[in-house]
Design a protein around this motif. Structure first.
Motif: not given
Ligand SMILES: Cc1cc2nc3c(=O)[nH]c(=O)nc-3n(C[C@H](O)[C@H](O)[C@H](O)COP(=O)(O)O)c2cc1C
Ligand code: SF4
Length: 598
Positions: A160-177
């Motif tokens: 099940p997806v909720n047991h997949w390694p969490s790094h797959y679902f990492k979402v970056d903020n990418n705040i540049r300014r």
């Protein structure tokens, strides 16, 4: 009612109880049931209609309307590739085909074992880290062939997806300014306390003084909107945070909700304090479902600290709370009246305006609908005052603006600039070189060519809700326009004929041109249809659907001309192509089997 399976009753009963059998929560109930049962069967629809005491047609129309609800099995794993133009530029089509090959699938069909289906969806709001996909509504970004292989292996394992390694679902903020919104430290409750210290009328005065204008697109003055709601006679009022963020290329609200939720919720609470509303809703696009848990935790913390709930800050009668409501994959639900319909548990079809939501909105009561970023800006005004706020930006566009920068540049991400910044300055700061075009404000916005890069981001010059997509010298602007045409044909809600027919005709004509069968006739027709939609479509979606495509035709005509046939007109039906399959089956290749070539 027909005979019910026990499992349906067992699964649905606690879900119905959790949502207090409230029919306005129909979308939330359907989400929860679909999570459990995979799809919404006719039997389930009938059962829900009975239990919620609403017509079955309401349940059916909601299931049909939203692209994230399914009335047929769609697999234990439902994979949707984001199909914005920036995903295409990063090779999403090849990755899509690669996954289909690995899983032996065709698009949008469920594997024979019922395990998985793979399809495309509109922009998922991850353009700074594409190509991206959603698997059971969880985002996976930075896709590569290797990552696709890993995902296929995990799918085949059935984990099940909720047991997949969490790094797959990492979402970056990418705040540049970062400027005054993103760079200021947050201290829970400071903004609410500052607003309360001023009092409701003074807070409203500060809002008007600040000249804050809505960040969702139309740029209506927020203080005036609040005043209209406050003055509308009613026993109840509502505050809605529009977090639908469906405009292709926009992702700033995602970052605000992921890391600045306190600003959003305090902005809503201050709106409640100022207008007299006691209930707020965050209408969150289903693509951002992964944020729900952290947002709920934040709300609980605010309640525990006395900044939400009854008698906020110990003040008798200052009651305000916030509920999160998930959308279900419909761009039109960003339009405020469609959003309100959706909040009420219905298909998201835009209402006739007037009356406007400020006097007749949610449950026909006065309702303020504000964008996520607008509500964040409220906290600055509460803390530092309207006069201070008015000092940044330009005369008609005060304060700063978040831009979601994506496409051909070295540093895609979020940029906070004071209003008035030139397009060329943004391009320089994000490391964009040899740019041939910038698409401002998404598929409904404006496409600017290099001779226009001196223009400024501001309501009085180039207005934007935030999307800033960059196209370098190797890009084909015809492909960009084709992507926009497909987007609008897919997202038209079908309520009014000019948009329903116009968007699909424009898409068909663009596809005909792409197939080398288009002529000047199609170019003229697309422009004529744009005018028809602009003048006669019921809501902003249809009214703006042809804009960017026609901008591309005007400013990048050679990109279209190279696809055009020299003939005056060619029919859309290609007889020669249609006969090819028959020739193959009958093993004929004589002259008479090539009628279409004559
Ligand atoms: C098709 C369509 C989609 C829209 N999508 C959004 C959206 O995703 N987020 C948003 O804040 N406003 C969106 N809007 C604008 C809203 O209708 C509304 O003007 C806005 O939420 C008001 O908030 P503001 O005054 O803070 O800008 C959309 C409008 C249209 C016509
Ligand atoms: S313009 Fe398009 S999206 Fe808007 S109501 Fe008409 S069909 Fe629906």
């Amino acid at each position: 009612m027909t005979h019910l399976t026990m499992s349906l009753v067992e699964i649905a009963t606690p879900i119905l109880e959790r949502h207090k059998r409230d029919h306005t929560r129909l979308l939330q109930i359907l989400h929860d049931i679909q999570d459990e049962l995979d799809y919404i069967s006719p039997e389930t629809m009938e059962y829900l209609a009975h239990e919620l005491e609403i017509p079955i047609t309401q349940v059916q129309s909601v299931v049909e309307f939203y692209s994230f609800f399914h009335s047929k099995p769609h697999g234990k794993f439902r994979i949707l590739f984001s199909d914005n133009i920036t995903d295409r530029m990063l090779g999403n089509k090849d990755l899509f085909d690669h996954m289909l090959n690995r899983l032996h699938l065709t698009p949008d069909t469920v594997s024979e074992d019922g395990l998985v289906s793979v399809g495309m969806t509109s922009c998922t709001g991850m353009c700074d880290q594409g190509p991206a996909l959603l698997i059971n509504n969880m985002p996976i970004t930075h896709l590569t062939p290797r990552r696709i292989d890993e995902i296929c292996d995990l799918v085949k394992s059935g984990l099940p997806v909720n047991h997949w390694p969490s790094h797959y679902f990492k979402v970056d903020n990418n705040i540049r300014r970062a400027d005054e919104l993103l760079a200021t430290a947050y201290n829970m409750g400071d903004a609410i306390k500052a607003a309360v210290a001023k009092g409701a009328q003074s807070m409203l005065d500060e809002m008007k003084r600040s000249n804050l204008r809505g960040r969702g697109g139309a740029g209506f003055t927020t203080g005036v909107k609040w005043e209209l709601c406050r003055n509308a006679p009613s026993d109840e009022r509502f505050i809605v945070c529009n977090a639908d963020e469906g405009e292709p290329g926009t992702f700033k609200d995602r970052v605000l909700l992921q890391s600045f939720a306190g600003h959003v919720f305090e902005g809503m609470t201050i709106a409640g304090f100022t207008t007299g509303a006691k209930q707020g809703f965050v209408y969150l696009r289903a693509e951002y479902k992964y944020l729900v848990k952290s947002l709920q935790i934040f709300l609980d913390n605010m309640r525990a600290a006395g900044f939400l709930g009854k008698n906020i800050l110990g003040i008798e009668g200052f009651d305000f709370d916030i509920d999160i409501h998930l959308g279900a994959g419909a761009y039109v639900c960003g339009e405020e009246t469609a959003l309100i319909e959706s909040l009420e548990g219905k298909a998201g079809r835009p209402r006739i305006r007037p009356p406007f939501p400020v006097t007749c909105g949610y449950k026909n009561k006065p309702t303020v609908v504000n964008n996520v970023e607008t509500l964040c800006k409220v906290t600055e005004i509460a803390r530092r005052g309207g006069a201070w706020y008015e000092g940044r930006g330009t005369r008609q566009s005060t304060g700063t603006k978040l831009l979601s920068v994506s496409g051909d540049c070295a540093r895609p991400g979020i940029y906070e600039f004071p209003f008035g910044v030139r397009i060329s300055d943004v391009l320089e700061e994000c490391g964009a070189k040899d740019v041939i075009a910038v698409q401002i404000s998404g598929a409904a916005g404006v496409c600017l060519a290099p001779h226009e890069f001196h223009h400024r981001i501001a309501f009085e010059d180039v207005p934007t809700a935030g999307s800033f997509m960059i196209f370098g010298k190797d890009r084909d602007m015809f492909d960009v326009a084709l992507n926009f045409a497909e987007f609008f044909a897919h997202e038209s809600c079908g309520f009014c004929s000019p948009c329903r027919i116009g968007t699909s005709l424009v898409k068909d004509m663009m596809e005909k041109i792409a197939a080398g069968r288009g002529t000047k006739y199609e170019i003229n027709e697309i422009q004529r249809l744009r005018d028809q939609m602009k003048n006669f479509a019921h809501c902003g979606l249809g009214q703006t659907a042809g804009n960017a495509i026609c901008d591309c035709i005007t400013k990048f005509r050679p990109a279209f001309d190279k696809h055009l046939s020299s003939r005056d007109f060619l029919p859309a039906f290609d007889l020669e192509l249609s006969l090819a399959r028959s020739r193959e089956v009958t093993h004929r290749d004589d002259a008479d089997a090539h009628l279409g070539a004559k």
